[in-house]
Design a protein around this motif. Sequence first.
Motif, mmCIF file in Angstrom:
data_model
loop_
_atom_site.group_PDB
_atom_site.id
_atom_site.type_symbol
_atom_site.label_atom_id
_atom_site.label_comp_id
_atom_site.label_asym_id
_atom_site.label_seq_id
_atom_site.Cartn_x
_atom_site.Cartn_y
_atom_site.Cartn_z
ATOM 1 N N ALA A 157 -18.464 12.173 0.973
ATOM 2 C CA ALA A 157 -17.073 11.741 0.848
ATOM 3 C C ALA A 157 -17.002 10.225 0.666
ATOM 4 N N ALA A 158 -17.843 9.481 1.392
ATOM 5 C CA ALA A 158 -17.866 8.029 1.224
ATOM 6 C C ALA A 158 -18.330 7.665 -0.185
ATOM 7 N N LEU B 258 -15.448 8.187 -2.578
ATOM 8 C CA LEU B 258 -14.482 7.080 -2.559
ATOM 9 C C LEU B 258 -14.978 5.933 -3.423
ATOM 10 N N SER C 179 -12.498 -0.239 -4.156
ATOM 11 C CA SER C 179 -13.811 -0.486 -3.565
ATOM 12 C C SER C 179 -14.223 -1.940 -3.744
ATOM 13 N N SER D 111 -9.824 5.614 4.815
ATOM 14 C CA SER D 111 -10.294 6.853 5.446
ATOM 15 C C SER D 111 -9.389 8.018 5.066
ATOM 16 N N GLN E 281 -7.507 8.125 2.416
ATOM 17 C CA GLN E 281 -7.686 8.370 0.985
ATOM 18 C C GLN E 281 -8.967 9.179 0.735
ATOM 19 N N THR E 282 -10.024 8.873 1.486
ATOM 20 C CA THR E 282 -11.271 9.619 1.355
ATOM 21 C C THR E 282 -11.060 11.084 1.719
ATOM 22 N N VAL F 235 -16.894 8.654 8.344
ATOM 23 C CA VAL F 235 -16.432 7.875 7.194
ATOM 24 C C VAL F 235 -15.920 6.516 7.663
#
Length: 311
Positions: free
Chosen positions: A69-70, A73, A81, A118, A120-121, A140
Motif C-alpha cells: 500500500a505504501a 501511494l 509524494s 494514510s 489516502q493510502t 503505513v
Amino acid sequence: MRRKSGKGAEAGDSGDATVESVLDELYATPPPEFVARREERAAAARTAGRKEDARLIHAARRPTLAAWAANLLARSEPEESRRFLELGRELREAHRSLDPAGLRELSAQRRRIVTALSRQTARLADEAGHRLSQAALREVEATLRAVLADPDAAERWSGGRLAVSLTPPSEFPSDTAPAAPAKPEPAGTTAPAQSRAKDELADRRRKRREELADAEREAKEADERLRDTRTRRKEAEELLRRTGEEHDRAREEVSAAEERLRAAREDLDRTGRELKEAQEGARAAGGAVTGAEREARTAARRVDRLAARGR
C-alpha cells in the motif's frame, strides 16, 4: 542505474523486459498475486536465456499488504509524494539546526500530512480491492514517519519497492521541538557512552524486528509455494486420471472397431464366394437356356414337317 536485460529488448515483453521494469511491475502487483507473477516473469527470463536476470527476479521478496500500500501511494501520487519528501528534508534540517519554531511548524504539518496520506493510502488500497486493517494502517503511518525522519527510508520508499514496512528512528522527535542544549558534563562523564549504548540497543532491536518480519514473510511465501505445489500436483493427478480413462475408452473403441473390421472382412470373403458361385450358376443356367432353345427350335421344325405330310 537500471540494469538492462541480456537482449536489451523493450519492457513490453516479459521475456525480454529489463530487470528493473519487471521489479517495478512486481511491486505494483497486489501481494496475493505477487508470487505467481514473480515465478512467471522469472521463467520468461530463463526461457530467454537470461539466467542472472531470472535469479534477480526470483529473489524479489513478496511485500506485506502495508508495504504494498505504501508503494502504491508513492507510485499513484507522484506530486504529493515529492512534496512529502521535501517536507521530510525540511524537517530533518530544522532538527539538525535546532530551530524550535521551524520544527514546531513542520511537525504540525507532519501530523496533518501523515494522517491525510494514510487515509489516502487506505482509499487507494480499497479501490484496488484490498482493504487495510487497522494494524496495516498503523504500519503505513510508521512508514511515512520513517520517510520524514530518515533519508535512507525516504529513498527506499520513493523507489516504490518496499517489501516490509519501515520503522522511524527512535532518536528523531515525533511532534515536539528539540530540548535546550544540555549543560556541559564534567570531564570523564559516561553520558556519551550511555547514549551510544542506547542507540546501539535501538539499532539491534530494529534489526531484530526487521529480521523477524523477513523470516515471517519468507515462511508465509514458503507456505504459499507449498500450497501452489500441492494444487499443481492435485491438478496433475486429476489430469492423469482423466487421461487414463480416455485412453482406456479409446483402447476399447479400437478393439471394437478391430472386431467390426474382422467381421466385415469375413462378410466380404463370404459374399465373394457366394458371388462367384452365383456367377457360375448364372453361366450354367445360360448354357441350359441355350440348349433348351435349340431343342425347342428342333421340335418346332419336326412338328412342321409332320403336319406337312398329313396334308
